[in-house]
Design an enzyme around this catalytic site. Structure first.
Site, PDB file in Angstrom:
ATOM      1  CB  CYS A  96      -0.940   0.006   1.204  1.00  0.00           C
ATOM      2  SG  CYS A  96      -2.103  -1.373   1.239  1.00  0.00           S
ATOM      3  CG  HIS A 152      -1.546   3.094   4.491  1.00  0.00           C
ATOM      4  ND1 HIS A 152      -1.494   1.820   4.005  1.00  0.00           N
ATOM      5  CD2 HIS A 152      -0.906   3.052   5.692  1.00  0.00           C
ATOM      6  CE1 HIS A 152      -0.879   1.029   4.851  1.00  0.00           C
ATOM      7  NE2 HIS A 152      -0.507   1.760   5.886  1.00  0.00           N
TER       8      HIS A 152
END
Length: 574
Positions: A96, A152
Site C-alpha cells: 500500500c 496511508h
C-alpha cells in the site's frame, strides 16, 4: 533444475476452464447503452485544463476484472476500459504505502526513505514534508483538489495530513485498513480506534455507512457543488477491496453459487466498487464535467490470494516482487484521448502519473527536480513509444536477507541476499527473497481454506538468490534464465548499484505508545506536536479505564491465521 508440480488441477483442466487463454478484449458483461446517431463527435483536443479523476483500488488482483477473463462482474470497468486505453504493461508496487507515495511524489521509494514495508499507525513517520506533492502542483495550476478514501501516508503530525499536503478537502481513513461500517482499526490486541476523518476532524457521525457507498456519494457531492468551468482534481482511493471482507448482502447474493466463501465475499466487494465507479462516471456526465475529463483507474498492488484475490496467471501475490505483486490493472478513459478503444503495451509505472497529470494540467515541472516518473500521455493518447525503458521495483535493505545470497553471487558488485528487483527493457531481475512464489488459480471451485492447496509450485533449489526473466516472452515468470545469461544478470546488477547510490536512508522509526487512540478520544489521529521529531520517544502507556470493555482485534486474529497458513504452505513445498 526447476520442477513444476500442480496440486488439485492439471494444466489441461486449467485450459478447459479458460484460465490460461482469456480474451484480452472481452466485452462488457452488460450491453452498451445506445448512442444518439445525431450526437456530435467530441473534440480530439482540449482547450481548457481537463478535470482529472484518479481512482485507486486496494488489493484488487490482476485477474479480478471482467476484461481479464474474471468470473467477477465489473461491467463499468470493462466498458470504461474498452472505450479508452487499457494499460497492459503497467506497474505498481507490491504493498500500500509504497504505491501511494510514488503516485503522490513521482519518485521511487528509495528517494523518499519509504523503501521498507508500510507506514504503521503508531510510527512517527509520514510522507517526507519536503516533497512537493501531486495535488500541490495541481493547486499551483489553478485546480481545486479533493481526496476521498484511504490515505496511508502517515499522520503522526498535523503537517502530515492530506489537507496539509495539497488537498482542499478530505474524507477518509488515515490508517491502512478499517471496518467498512464502523471504521474501527486495531493495530494489535487492545490498540483499537476509530478512523474516519472529515478534513482534520474525526467524522463520528458517518459511522455505519458502507465506505464504498460513502466515498462515491462524497465524490458526487463535490462535483455537484463545483463549477465544471473550473478545473478539478479528485483522488478517489477506495478502501475496497482490502480486508476485512465485508459487503452488503445483496452483492454477496449474486455470487451465491461460488463455492469459496472468501472469494464470494471478495467478488461482491469488487462488483460493489464497480457500481460506485459507475455512479461517479454518471455524476461527471450529469454535472457537465465528462466531455473535458480524464479518468485514470489503477490498482495499488497485487491481490491477496489468501483473502479471495487472484492474480492468475501471474506468479506471486501482494507483498511480492513477482509479477502478481507488481503488475497492475490500469486504464485511462477520456473523450480527449486521440486514439481510443485500444490496448497499449507501453511501459508505464505509477510514478509516471505525477508528471503526466501535471503536464495535462499545464502545470510547471521545471522547478521539480529528481522525478523518477515520465510524461506518458503521448504514449497513452496517441500510441507513441513510451519514454520509460526501465523500472526500479525496489531495493529494501531492511527486509530479511536471503540465507544463501552473497556478494560473490553478485559478481562482487551486489549482495544478492538483499531484496531488490529491477526491469530493464524486456529483462527482469530479482535478488534476495522476492516473496511467496506460487501460481494460484482463482479460488472458485471449493470451500475456504481447502482451495488454497489447488496451486502450482516451482522449486528453484535450496540455494537460490538471483532470478532473471525475459518478461516480454515469459510474463508468467516460469523460465529462470539467470544461469544461461550471466551477462544480462551482471548488467542489471550494475543498474541496481547505480540506483542504490542515489538512495536515501530508510525511514522506519520504532512505534511510539503515545499514538494509542485512547490518548486521542478513541480515534486514530495526529499525536505529536510540531516540535517533536520523528524519533520522539515521549509519551506513556495509555491509561486503562476499569469500566472500559477491551475491544477484540479481529484483524489481528486474521493476520495470525494467515501467517500460520503461510508457514504450513511453505513447509510443504514440493
Amino acid at each position: 533444475m526447476a520442477v513444476y508440480a500442480l496440486t488439485g488441477f492439471s494444466l489441461v483442466s486449467l485450459l478447459s476452464f479458460g484460465y490460461l487463454s482469456w480474451d484480452w478484449m472481452k466485452p462488457s458483461l452488460v450491453a452498451d447503452v445506445a448512442t444518439d446517431p445525431m450526437e456530435k463527435p467530441l473534440p480530439p483536443t482540449f482547450t481548457r485544463p481537463p478535470h482529472i479523476i484518479f481512482i485507486l483500488t486496494d488489493d484488487q488482483g490482476y485477474h479480478d476484472v471482467g476484461y481479464h477473463g474474471s468470473d467477477i462482474q465489473t461491467p463499468t470497468l470493462d466498458r470504461l476500459a474498452a472505450e479508452g486505453v487499457k494499460l497492459e504493461n503497467y506497474y505498481i508496487q507490491p504493498i500500500c504505502t509504497p504505491s501511494r507515495s510514488q503516485l503522490i511524489t513521482g519518485r521511487y521509494q528509495i528517494h523518499t526513505g519509504l523503501q521498507h514495508s508500510i507506514i504503521r499507525p503508531r510510527q512517527p513517520n509520514c510522507l517526507p514534508l519536503d516533497q512537493v506533492t501531486l495535488p500541490q502542483k495541481l493547486q499551483e495550476a489553478g485546480y481545486s483538489t479533493h481526496m476521498v478514501g484511504k490515505w496511508h501516508l502517515g499522520f503522526y503530525k498535523k503537517e502530515c495530513l492530506p489537507t496539509r499536503r495539497g488537498f482542499d478537502t478530505f474524507l477518509g481513513s488515515l490508517t491502512g485498513n478499517v471496518d467498512y461500517y464502523t471504521y474501527d482499526n486495531c493495530d494489535g490486541p487492545g490498540v483499537c480506534g476509530y478512523d474516519l476523518h472529515e478534513g482534520e476532524d474525526v467524522a463520528w457521525d458517518q459511522s455505519g455507512k458502507y465506505s464504498t457507498f460513502l466515498y462515491a456519494q462524497r465524490v458526487s457531492k463535490i462535483l455537484a457543488s463545483h463549477s465544471p468551468k473550473e478545473p478539478i482534481f479528485i483522488y478517489v482511493a477506495f478502501q475496497a477491496v482490502h480486508t476485512p471482507l465485508q459487503s452488503p448482502k445483496e452483492y454477496i447474493y449474486r455470487y451465491r453459487s461460488m463455492g469459496n466463501v472468501a472469494r464470494r465475499k471478495y467478488a461482491a466487494m469488487v462488483t460493489c466498487m464497480d457500481e460506485a465507479v459507475k455512479n461517479i462516471t454518471w455524476a461527471l456526465k450529469k454535472y457537465g464535467y465528462y466531455d473535458n475529463s480524464v479518468i485514470v483507474f489503477s490498482t495499488d498492488n497485487g491481490g491477496q490470494t489468501f483473502s479471495g484475490g487472484s492474480n492468475w496467471p501471474l506468479r506471486g501475490r501482494k507483498g511480492t516482487y513477482w509479477e502478481g505483486g507488481v503488475r497492475g490493472i490500469g486504464f485511462v478513459h477520456s473523450p480527449l484521448i486521440k486514439r481510443k478503444r485500444r490496448t497499449s503495451w507501453a511501459l508505464v509505472h505509477i510514478t509516471d502519473w505525477y508528471p503526466t497529470l501535471v503536464s495535462l494540467a499545464r502545470g510547471n515541472l521545471s522547478n521539480v527536480q529528481g522525478l523518477d516518473g515520465y510524461d506518458v500521455w503521448p504514449a497513452i493518447s496517441e500510441g507513441k513509444e513510451s519514454p520509460r525503458t526501465e523500472i526500479l521495483h525496489n531495493i529494501d535493505p531492511l527486509y530479511n536477507h536471503a540465507k544463501y545470497g552473497s556478494l560473490e553471487d553478485g559478481f562482487g558488485i551486489w549482495n544478492t541476499a538483499v531484496q531488490a528487483s529491477i526491469r530493464v527493457g524486456e529483462w527482469k531481475l530479482l535478488t534476495g527473497d522476492p516473496g511467496y512464489s506460487d501460481w494460484i488459480p482463482p479460488q472458485t471451485l471449493t470451500n475456504f481454506p481447502g482451495s488454497w492447496w489447488n496451486l502450482e509450485r516451482l522449486t528453484d533449489g535450496p540455494k537460490k538468490s538471483v532470478w532473471l526473466f525475459n518478461i516480454t516472452a515469459d510474463p508468467y515468470e516460469r523460465y529462470d534464465l539467470s544461469e544461461q545469461r550471466p551477462d544480462v544478470v551482471r548488467t542489471l546488477l550494475m543498474r541496481l548499484v547505480h540506483y542504490n547510490r542515489t538512495a536515501i536512508p530508510v525511514r522506519y522509526p520504532a512505534e511510539n505508545p503515545r499514538a494509542h487512540p485512547d490518548f486521542n478520544g478513541g480515534a486514530w489521529g495526529p499525536w505529536a506536536s510540531e516540535e517533536d521529531g520523528e524519533d520522539w520517544e515521549g509519551g506513556r502507556e495509555p491509561l486503562k479505564s476499569r469500566n472500559k470493555k477491551k475491544k477484540k482485534c479481529k484483524i489481528c486474529k486474521l493476520r495470525s491465521f494467515f501467517r500460520k497458513l503461510n508457514t504450513r504452505l511453505m513447509s510443504n513445498r514440493i
